[in-house]
Design a protein around this motif. Structure first.
Motif, PDB file in Angstrom:
ATOM      1  N   PHE A 240       0.825  -1.198   0.000  1.00  0.00           N
ATOM      2  CA  PHE A 240       0.000   0.000   0.000  1.00  0.00           C
ATOM      3  C   PHE A 240       0.865   1.256   0.000  1.00  0.00           C
ATOM      4  O   PHE A 240       0.527   2.263  -0.634  1.00  0.00           O
ATOM      5  N   GLN A 241       1.978   1.223   0.720  1.00  0.00           N
ATOM      6  CA  GLN A 241       2.867   2.377   0.752  1.00  0.00           C
ATOM      7  C   GLN A 241       3.429   2.676  -0.642  1.00  0.00           C
ATOM      8  O   GLN A 241       3.463   3.832  -1.077  1.00  0.00           O
ATOM      9  N   ARG A 242       3.841   1.628  -1.350  1.00  0.00           N
ATOM     10  CA  ARG A 242       4.383   1.827  -2.701  1.00  0.00           C
ATOM     11  C   ARG A 242       3.304   2.295  -3.665  1.00  0.00           C
ATOM     12  O   ARG A 242       3.550   3.145  -4.527  1.00  0.00           O
ATOM     13  N   PHE A 243       2.089   1.739  -3.511  1.00  0.00           N
ATOM     14  CA  PHE A 243       1.002   2.174  -4.391  1.00  0.00           C
ATOM     15  C   PHE A 243       0.648   3.634  -4.145  1.00  0.00           C
ATOM     16  O   PHE A 243       0.390   4.397  -5.092  1.00  0.00           O
ATOM     17  N   ASN A 244       0.629   4.064  -2.887  1.00  0.00           N
ATOM     18  CA  ASN A 244       0.325   5.460  -2.572  1.00  0.00           C
ATOM     19  C   ASN A 244       1.355   6.405  -3.174  1.00  0.00           C
ATOM     20  O   ASN A 244       1.001   7.489  -3.677  1.00  0.00           O
ATOM     21  N   ALA A 247       0.551   6.586  -6.814  1.00  0.00           N
ATOM     22  CA  ALA A 247      -0.657   7.357  -7.060  1.00  0.00           C
ATOM     23  C   ALA A 247      -0.408   8.858  -6.945  1.00  0.00           C
ATOM     24  O   ALA A 247      -0.975   9.648  -7.710  1.00  0.00           O
ATOM     25  N   GLU A 248       0.441   9.274  -6.002  1.00  0.00           N
ATOM     26  CA  GLU A 248       0.744  10.690  -5.850  1.00  0.00           C
ATOM     27  C   GLU A 248       1.412  11.256  -7.102  1.00  0.00           C
ATOM     28  O   GLU A 248       1.229  12.438  -7.427  1.00  0.00           O
ATOM     29  N   GLU A 249       2.171  10.436  -7.807  1.00  0.00           N
ATOM     30  CA  GLU A 249       2.901  10.893  -8.989  1.00  0.00           C
ATOM     31  C   GLU A 249       2.102  10.734 -10.280  1.00  0.00           C
ATOM     32  O   GLU A 249       2.388  11.424 -11.270  1.00  0.00           O
ATOM     33  N   ASN A 250       1.098   9.850 -10.300  1.00  0.00           N
ATOM     34  CA  ASN A 250       0.457   9.489 -11.567  1.00  0.00           C
ATOM     35  C   ASN A 250      -1.047   9.732 -11.625  1.00  0.00           C
ATOM     36  O   ASN A 250      -1.674   9.380 -12.622  1.00  0.00           O
ATOM     37  N   THR A 251      -1.629  10.333 -10.597  1.00  0.00           N
ATOM     38  CA  THR A 251      -3.062  10.605 -10.620  1.00  0.00           C
ATOM     39  C   THR A 251      -3.311  12.092 -10.385  1.00  0.00           C
ATOM     40  O   THR A 251      -2.452  12.811  -9.885  1.00  0.00           O
ATOM     41  N   SER A 252      -4.514  12.526 -10.747  1.00  0.00           N
ATOM     42  CA  SER A 252      -4.917  13.920 -10.603  1.00  0.00           C
ATOM     43  C   SER A 252      -6.319  13.960 -10.004  1.00  0.00           C
ATOM     44  O   SER A 252      -6.987  12.926  -9.892  1.00  0.00           O
ATOM     45  N   PRO A 253      -6.814  15.150  -9.620  1.00  0.00           N
ATOM     46  CA  PRO A 253      -8.142  15.237  -8.999  1.00  0.00           C
ATOM     47  C   PRO A 253      -9.269  14.659  -9.853  1.00  0.00           C
ATOM     48  O   PRO A 253     -10.223  14.100  -9.320  1.00  0.00           O
ATOM     49  N   GLU A 254      -9.180  14.782 -11.175  1.00  0.00           N
ATOM     50  CA  GLU A 254     -10.260  14.268 -12.027  1.00  0.00           C
ATOM     51  C   GLU A 254     -10.194  12.759 -12.215  1.00  0.00           C
ATOM     52  O   GLU A 254     -11.124  12.157 -12.770  1.00  0.00           O
ATOM     53  N   THR A 255      -9.103  12.134 -11.737  1.00  0.00           N
ATOM     54  CA  THR A 255      -8.967  10.684 -11.892  1.00  0.00           C
ATOM     55  C   THR A 255     -10.067   9.931 -11.159  1.00  0.00           C
ATOM     56  O   THR A 255     -10.573   8.920 -11.659  1.00  0.00           O
ATOM     57  N   ASP A 256     -10.461  10.419  -9.987  1.00  0.00           N
ATOM     58  CA  ASP A 256     -11.510   9.739  -9.213  1.00  0.00           C
ATOM     59  C   ASP A 256     -12.806   9.633  -9.999  1.00  0.00           C
ATOM     60  O   ASP A 256     -13.479   8.594  -9.982  1.00  0.00           O
ATOM     61  N   GLN A 257     -13.183  10.713 -10.693  1.00  0.00           N
ATOM     62  CA  GLN A 257     -14.415  10.687 -11.481  1.00  0.00           C
ATOM     63  C   GLN A 257     -14.323   9.689 -12.623  1.00  0.00           C
ATOM     64  O   GLN A 257     -15.294   8.984 -12.926  1.00  0.00           O
TER      65      GLN A 257
END
Length: 335
Positions: A240-244, A247-257
């Motif tokens: 989970f630590q590695r995935f987080n 995610a911080e480097e490869n996702t953006s706010p609109e990714t959740d939608q």
């Protein structure tokens, strides 16, 4: 108050479905007893009087002792409030199809009926007790119905490596949903128009999900990251630590939608597209899908004129039986 925040657990185990009524009656009786006792003390009325707020009990030293004692109770109080908040959030987001209680995670099945037609909305989870999956399989056995199965296909090979919950299931001593066996005949969407081939006391199974080709690239990337860092990691915590970090480097706010549209809305629309034809052929439909799918599916079923007839809860994960030590095995504390 604190017991109420815990949903009066474990009263339900002893009082049955009427446990909330029993709890309410108990609270009322305790309140009446308190008022009666107070009347015996002040000899003036049921409520507290001004004279009762005087004396050594309300001195500064007593207030200080009271505060010191409650310092030790504060963590428990905060813990109960946090648990209750999370429990309410889970129940709200899943429309009651998933419930968090002190002893474990419960999944709910709701049965809707309209005339001679029945739709069973059975909330599912990827990991759970083997008895939980067996209970659903046994309830389907010998039933003349159509089971609309969940499970995204990958005909074009967009997933990199193995995407399976089995390793995590083994870590927790649980079973994986993908291993659940349902006794039935696999049918195709075209067979829904043939109303003469229903087998008595046999369940037909229709793969009612979509293919990964319909997912956005961002969703596929996240699924691949989950598979790489979490599902196939030797340590769940470290995974989970590695995935987080990823995610911080490869996702953006609109990714959740985008993710919710792909994982929930698109798949729900595909499933619901089969309902008109399925209901013309079958009297009973069984929909064992994930809890987050259920709010939208329930709304659609109600719009079709179905009404709730009954609901049952099943313990899916027993918190008291989980091997918590395994969570921190193989964790690299220097990473």
């Amino acid at each position: 108050l604190f017991w109420g925040l815990l949903d009066f657990w474990p009263l339900e185990d002893y009082a049955g479905e009427m446990y909330l009524l029993d709890a309410a009656i108990g609270q009322l009786l305790v309140s009446i007893l308190a008022l009666k006792l107070n009347y015996r003390i002040n000899k003036k009325g049921l409520l507290l009087t001004a004279s009762q707020f005087a004396g050594p009990s309300f001195s500064g030293s007593n207030l200080l002792r009271f505060c010191l004692v409650n310092i030790f109770l504060l963590p428990i109080t905060v813990g109960i409030f946090c648990f209750s908040t999370v429990s309410d959030l889970i129940e709200e987001k899943s429309a009651g199809f998933m419930q968090l209680k002190p002893n474990g995670l419960y999944m709910t099945e709701k049965v809707y009926r309209k005339g001679d037609k029945t739709i069973r909305l059975a909330s599912m989870i990827h990991l759970g007790e083997q008895a939980y999956f067996d209970a659903l399989s046994n309830s389907v056995h010998g039933t003349s119905a159509l089971l609309l199965a969940e499970g995204v296909s990958d005909e074009t090979g967009r997933l990199q490596g193995e995407f399976s919950y089995q390793k995590v299931a083994d870590l927790f001593g649980l079973a994986s949903q993908e291993k659940m066996q349902v006794d039935g005949r696999l049918v195709t969407p075209a067979s829904l128009d043939n109303r003469s081939d229903i087998q008595p006391d046999k369940t037909d199974i229709l793969l009612a999900d979509i293919d990964l080709i319909e997912f956005d690239e961002k969703t596929v990337a996240i699924l691949n990251a989950i598979g790489k860092y979490v599902l196939n990691s030797d340590s769940l915590v470290e995974g989970f630590q590695r995935f987080n970090r990823w995610a911080e480097e490869n996702t953006s706010p609109e990714t959740d939608q985008i993710i919710m549209e792909d994982l929930i809305q698109k798949r729900n629309r595909k499933l619901l597209s089969y309902l008109p034809r399925a209901l013309k052929k079958y009297d009973t439909l069984i929909i064992p899908w994930g809890a987050l799918h259920m709010p939208g599916l329930e709304i659609a079923v109600r719009h079709k004129g179905f009404s709730l007839q009954e609901q049952t809860e099943q313990l899916s994960i027993d918190f008291l039986a989980l091997p918590y030590k395994r969570l921190f095995e193989n964790v690299d504390v220097t990473d």
